[in-house]
Design an enzyme around this catalytic site. Structure first.
Site, PDB file in Angstrom:
ATOM      1  N   GLU A   1     -14.254  60.946 -38.420  1.00  0.00           N
ATOM      2  CA  GLU A   1     -13.948  59.667 -37.970  1.00  0.00           C
ATOM      3  C   GLU A   1     -12.799  59.544 -37.106  1.00  0.00           C
ATOM      4  OE1 GLU A   1     -12.822  57.907 -42.016  1.00  0.00           O
ATOM      5  OE2 GLU A   1     -14.963  58.413 -42.839  1.00  0.00           O
TER       6      GLU A   1
ATOM      7  N   LYS B   1     -18.873  49.042 -48.820  1.00  0.00           N
ATOM      8  CA  LYS B   1     -19.594  49.725 -48.109  1.00  0.00           C
ATOM      9  C   LYS B   1     -21.199  49.341 -48.056  1.00  0.00           C
ATOM     10  CE  LYS B   1     -16.974  54.221 -47.868  1.00  0.00           C
ATOM     11  NZ  LYS B   1     -16.788  55.471 -48.390  1.00  0.00           N
TER      12      LYS B   1
END
Length: 428
Positions: free
Chosen positions: A205, A337
């Site tokens: 990330e 999500k």
């Protein structure tokens, strides 16, 4: 003129070089919407199914040609001719076509690609940006970013069990200022790591992945980096953690390799409380295992009035599971999500349920991302006031931040940056 005339999916690659699904939806007006689906590394047991081919001769079994075929055949046949503005109806058709609780037949990566592409096409056909098409008129908040500057757990090859150490620029007056704050701290952290002899390679990330001796050492590095960049931890920036506790929960205990210790849920709640008392931590995600409801209850009773406790693996963006958590009084925020549930409509339903019960919502990426920036628009459309989309490196992460810059510019006076007000559920 907004009727769907063609749906076409293809296999593309995500930020980890793994296949994922991209979908184009063409309308009668000639307008096209395109969307690509993300993929997670640490996943909740109850997430909707991400359909992979399992053919070891292609991409080590991670191909998505089956999901692509489902889009191009069953889903396309069911949806062609329907008005793209009928988002809920379209998503319901796919849910019924799949016929399972977890999108196990068609695959959530197939249904989500279509769902998001339909929304993009409908927005384009309406002459509106996606955030306005989904969110309507009126003032909108830009989200406070959770910026993942130090990676551990499944996102890095180091000894840290806690998966994400994040900064939140709550003292900024605008999203643009918040992004600058985060970038300056990120670069200060890089210099700090260099000076201490730590490698400055980054994780999935975009955060650094130094091999530190403890979680406290990671947090102390963040304090020093903020100061080096001219900011004060606890005022200009607050910290957030994603423990991803399910990844190190075994045989009823939480095993921290970095600390060389194992904890019961009560002891681990005390461990986290100790970190909160020592550092300016405002948010903890997945502080307990997804099935340890007793642990979640303990943690919520201990910290729930002063710290945002975010359910990710716990709730998997599923309205039914979230409703159970609300009833049991565990956590106080939902991580959102889109690929955990598999359609835009169900995602928005989960956000609405959270809001109605004073649970905050945090719009989130996955560790395997693409250049698709839909979640940036969703964060603004839902006024969820928080977004989690990685560090200040890797273009798959920056795509979301840059889209938010554009949105703030477009909204001008109709945009506001909430800062600490993003944590409205605390102290209730």
């Amino acid at each position: 003129m907004s009727a769907i005339v063609d749906i076409f999916a293809r296999e593309i690659l995500d930020s980890r070089g793994n296949p994922t699904v991209e979908c184009d939806v063409l309308l009668e007006s000639g307008v096209m919407g395109r969307a690509a689906v993300p993929s997670g590394a640490s996943t909740g047991q109850k997430e909707a199914l991400e359909l992979r081919d399992g053919d070891k001769s292609r991409y080590s079994g991670k191909g998505v040609l089956k999901a692509v075929e489902h889009v191009n055949n069953q889903i396309a046949q069911a949806l062609i001719g329907i008005d793209a503005n009928e988002q809920s109806y379209i998503d319901q058709i796919m849910i019924e076509l799949d016929g399972t609780e977890n999108k196990g037949n068609l695959g959530a990566n197939a249904t989500l690609a279509v769902s998001m592409a339909v929304a993009r096409a409908a927005a384009e056909d309406s002459g509106l940006p996606l955030y306005r098409y989904l969110g309507g008129a009126g003032p909108m908040s830009l989200p406070v970013p959770m910026m993942n500057v130090i990676n551990g757990g499944e996102h890095a090859n180091n000894s840290l069990n806690i998966q994400e150490f994040m900064i939140m620029p709550v003292g900024a007056k605008s999203f643009r200022e918040a992004l600058r704050c985060g970038a300056e701290i990120f670069h200060a952290l890089k210099k700090l790591c260099d000076s201490k002899g730590f490698p400055t390679t980054v994780g999935d990330e975009g955060g650094f992945a130094p091999n530190l001796n403890s979680h406290k050492e990671a947090l102390q590095l963040m304090v020093e980096a903020a100061e080096a960049a001219g900011y004060k931890a606890g005022e200009d920036v607050l910290f957030a953690l994603d423990c991803a506790s399910s990844e190190f929960y075994k045989d009823g205990k939480y095993h921290l390799e970095a600390e060389g210790r194992s904890y019961t849920n009560a002891e681990f709640a005390e461990y986290l409380e100790g970190l909160v008392n020592e550092f300016p931590i405002i948010s903890i995600e997945d502080g307990m295992d997804e099935n340890d409801w007793e642990g979640w209850k303990l943690l919520t009773e201990k910290l729930g009035k002063k710290v945002q406790l975010v359910g990710d693996d716990l709730f998997v963006t599923n309205p039914k599971i979230l409703a159970e958590g609300i009833e049991k009084g565990v956590a106080n925020a939902l991580l959102v999500k889109v690929n955990q549930i598999g359609t835009l409509s169900e995602t928005l339903k989960a956000v609405d349920l959270a809001k109605c019960n004073r649970y905050a919502s945090v719009m989130s990426h996955r560790s395997g991302e693409t250049e698709d920036s839909t979640i940036a628009d969703l964060a603004v459309a839902t006024n969820c006031m928080q977004i989690k989309t990685g560090s200040l490196s890797r273009s798959d992460r920056m795509a979301k931040y840059n889209q938010l810059l554009r949105i703030e510019e477009e909204l001008a006076e109709a945009a506001y940056y909430p800062g600490k007000a993003a944590f409205y559920q605390l102290g209730k």
